[in-house]
Design an enzyme around this catalytic site. Structure first.
Site, PDB file in Angstrom:
ATOM      1  N   SER A 180       0.696  -1.161   0.269  1.00  0.00           N
ATOM      2  CA  SER A 180      -0.033   0.016  -0.537  1.00  0.00           C
ATOM      3  C   SER A 180       1.139   1.221  -0.177  1.00  0.00           C
ATOM      4  O   SER A 180       1.417   1.308  -1.302  1.00  0.00           O
ATOM      5  CB  SER A 180      -0.892  -0.112   0.996  1.00  0.00           C
ATOM      6  OG  SER A 180      -1.963   1.066   1.180  1.00  0.00           O
ATOM      7  N   ASP A 222      -5.910   2.431  -3.868  1.00  0.00           N
ATOM      8  CA  ASP A 222      -7.084   2.097  -3.276  1.00  0.00           C
ATOM      9  C   ASP A 222      -7.670   3.622  -1.960  1.00  0.00           C
ATOM     10  O   ASP A 222      -8.664   3.048  -1.567  1.00  0.00           O
ATOM     11  CB  ASP A 222      -6.579   0.553  -2.266  1.00  0.00           C
ATOM     12  CG  ASP A 222      -5.932   0.441  -1.465  1.00  0.00           C
ATOM     13  OD1 ASP A 222      -5.022   1.712  -1.484  1.00  0.00           O
ATOM     14  OD2 ASP A 222      -5.631  -0.231  -0.666  1.00  0.00           O
ATOM     15  N   ASP A 262      -2.852   6.548  -3.678  1.00  0.00           N
ATOM     16  CA  ASP A 262      -1.669   5.647  -3.366  1.00  0.00           C
ATOM     17  C   ASP A 262      -1.171   4.792  -4.292  1.00  0.00           C
ATOM     18  O   ASP A 262      -1.415   4.513  -5.451  1.00  0.00           O
ATOM     19  CB  ASP A 262      -1.461   5.259  -1.401  1.00  0.00           C
ATOM     20  CG  ASP A 262      -2.947   3.593  -1.824  1.00  0.00           C
ATOM     21  OD1 ASP A 262      -3.448   3.550  -2.668  1.00  0.00           O
ATOM     22  OD2 ASP A 262      -2.652   3.331  -1.211  1.00  0.00           O
ATOM     23  N   ASP A 314      -0.663   0.918  -4.554  1.00  0.00           N
ATOM     24  CA  ASP A 314      -1.549  -0.014  -5.649  1.00  0.00           C
ATOM     25  C   ASP A 314      -3.083   1.286  -5.618  1.00  0.00           C
ATOM     26  O   ASP A 314      -4.728   0.097  -6.109  1.00  0.00           O
ATOM     27  CB  ASP A 314      -2.269  -0.806  -3.991  1.00  0.00           C
ATOM     28  CG  ASP A 314      -2.518  -0.694  -3.141  1.00  0.00           C
ATOM     29  OD1 ASP A 314      -2.441   0.472  -1.992  1.00  0.00           O
ATOM     30  OD2 ASP A 314      -3.468  -1.482  -2.538  1.00  0.00           O
TER      31      ASP A 314
END
Length: 575
Positions: free
Chosen positions: A144, A305, A301, A303
């Site tokens: 993340s 999400d 961010d 990834d």
């Protein structure tokens, strides 16, 4: 520790690069001990850690161990239905493609097919792909928004949601029984392809996802969309392609990309942290926004999400909205434009998310459900709503910049949120309002809710002990008063008990057990303590409400000072 280290030192087939790094670590005894004193914990959503040799680090062997436990769980749970396979995606971090392939190689040894994306993809698309492909689960290789030295292994169930505790417990039991991560059987890539146990996902899923994305705008795209000027940064991650395509298909034409941050970069070289929660991540977006006169700045961010949004404040300067602020703006915009809100509509938020969301939902006759921190619990409730039919999901969010509008994905989705937030900004621009001016109207309507977060990083064995000692102290000697506010109730989510202080009564908390303590204070204020599940941190959340901004700001600062003074003393005492 010594047993784990010797096993690695004596294995003649161990990866050469890892072996070389291990040799250099021998001159760093504390680092060596931390890398081998335990197995990297497989927690309620998977695992995350620093990249390095060792049983307590992220590397191909600890990834194999996690994948082996997941494969054993799939065999036990699904039997022959394991042939439906799993979907696997990965982000832009170091070793992400390699870890994704290692996962497929372990699954193949169990006869479980892997549908692997042919290039990096956002986490919410992995969630969507599981549902679209009707797979039995999925994995995304990501850490993340953590620093560059981290990576992770995040597990999803057949509904496309992060695994909830009851599933995680079964997988954890399987993982913990694996003693030697160096001897896990794998099948190599070429053989996997021959056996059709490795199938590549190309652009098909992208297109179907983008079609679903059209539905969240409810056909509200207007001339205002085309007039909105947007600056977008994917912060060196996975969001570029889908966000740009999603915006364009929704009628946005003025999209300005922060080019220095457009390409994937595992070192995240232009930011201190690739986290849109950190305002420094918007430095280059603000520079570009000032040059082009942008109305809104959006950042995702690595990834994709989490979404951060910046807009102009009353002085004309770009300012980043908090996750709580953006969440209530999106919720109000969604409900105010929905002419047919179902009677059983439910908004879902977490226990550390602003109570302003509940006030906004109530205003439109929508109920609110609280979950533990973590979007997996929101995804779990959406599935439960579908199965029981008692409630209909309308919106879910958490203070840490995670939002979900359309439930075709079952995890927080920055792609959806980017398009939705941009449409919202276009709507308010047409009304002559910035997002901060729209937020001020909500404050005047519902009260001045302000929130803040303090976090303390305590790494290593000693750090973990200090975090435990802080939590124990607040349980054994709980707050009775803070910043001249009385404690009305104490919610201990580990014991799952809510204690009402004045009445001296208790009641059960209908949520899974979690190491969290929340103090409900007078005047709609609160404090919450929670160790991070993914980083060596303990977090302190503060919530405040009053009828005017100045009072809320003063009370919030006093509350933080009171609580953190005690925490600082505890930390000093445990050094």
């Amino acid at each position: 520790m010594q047993e784990n280290l010797l096993r690695w030192e004596n294995d003649e087939y161990i990866d050469k690069d890892l072996k070389d790094i291990l040799e250099t670590m021998k001159s760093q005894p504390e680092t060596l001990e931390d890398a081998f004193y335990k197995h990297l914990e497989f927690g309620t959503g998977g695992m995350r850690g620093e990249l390095a040799p060792g049983t307590n680090r992220m590397n191909i062997y600890t990834v194999r161990r996690a994948a082996e436990g997941l494969a054993l769980y799939i065999e036990d749970t699904y039997g022959e239905e394991k042939q439906k396979g799993i979907a696997v995606a990965y982000d832009s971090r170091h070793k992400s493609p390699e870890f994704a392939m290692e996962t497929a190689k372990v699954m193949g040894a169990h006869g479980i097919p892997t549908f692997l994306f042919d290039a990096l993809r956002p986490t919410p698309e992995l969630s969507f792909a599981i549902r679209y492909l009707k797979a039995v689960g999925g994995v995304v290789i990501t850490a993340s928004h953590n620093p560059p030295e981290y990576n992770g292994f995040k597990v999803y169930n057949e509904d496309g949601g992060q695994i909830p505790p009851h599933q995680a417990k079964q997988i954890i039991e399987k993982v913990n029984k694996i003693e030697n991560e160096l001897t896990i059987p794998v099948i190599e890539k070429s053989r996997l392809e021959e056996l059709e146990l490795l199938q590549w996902i190309g652009g098909e899923v992208d297109q179907v996802y983008l079609e679903q994305l059209k539905g969240i705008t409810q056909e509200r795209a207007t001339l205002a969309n085309r007039q909105l000027s947007i600056v977008f940064t994917p912060l060196h991650g996975t969001a570029y392609d889908l966000v740009v395509k999603g915006l364009k298909q929704s009628g946005f034409e003025q999209i300005h990309i922060v080019e220095e941050q457009a390409n994937p970069d595992p070192n995240f070289s232009t930011v201190e942290s690739p986290n849109p929660e950190e305002h420094q991540a918007f430095t280059k977006a603000i520079e570009l926004g000032s040059n082009v006169g942008a109305d809104i700045l959006i950042g995702t961010d690595p990834d994709a999400d989490r979404l951060g949004v910046a807009a102009k404040d009353s002085e004309g300067d770009y300012k980043v909205l908090t996750g709580n602020q953006l969440g209530v703006l999106m919720l109000d915009y969604l409900l105010s434009h929905n002419q047919d809100i179902p009677e059983n509509a439910m908004m879902i938020k977490t226990i550390v998310t602003s109570e302003m969301g509940r006030a906004v939902a109530n205003y439109y006759g929508v109920n609110t459900l609280d979950t533990l921190t973590g979007f997996k619990f929101i995804g779990e409730k959406i599935r439960e709503f579908e199965q029981l039919g008692e409630h209909q999901f309308v919106f879910g969010y958490e203070e840490s910049y995670g939002y979900l509008i359309g439930d075709f994905a079952r995890d927080k989705d920055a792609i959806q949120s980017s398009v939705f937030a941009s449409e919202m900004a276009a709507y308010y621009k047409e009304k002559g309002l910035t997002l901060f001016e729209a937020l001020e109207i909500l404050y005047q309507t519902h009260g001045y809710y302000l929130e803040d977060l303090e976090s303390m990083k305590l790494k290593g064995i000693e750090g973990a002990k200090k975090i435990t000692e802080i939590m124990d102290s607040f349980r054994e000697e709980p707050l009775r008063q803070a910043a001249s506010l009385d404690v009305l109730a104490i919610e201990d989510y580990s014991a799952r008990i809510r204690t009402h202080m004045k009445e001296g009564t208790t009641e059960a908390i209908d949520l899974p057990s979690s190491n969290v303590i929340k103090f409900i204070l007078s005047d709609d204020c609160w404090v919450c303590l929670r160790p991070s599940g993914t980083e060596p941190k303990i977090k302190f959340y503060f919530g405040m409400r009053s009828s005017n901004k100045q009072t809320s700001e003063q009370r919030l600062e006093a509350l933080k000072q009171d609580v953190m003074a005690r925490v600082t003393q505890l930390t000093f005492e445990t050094v």
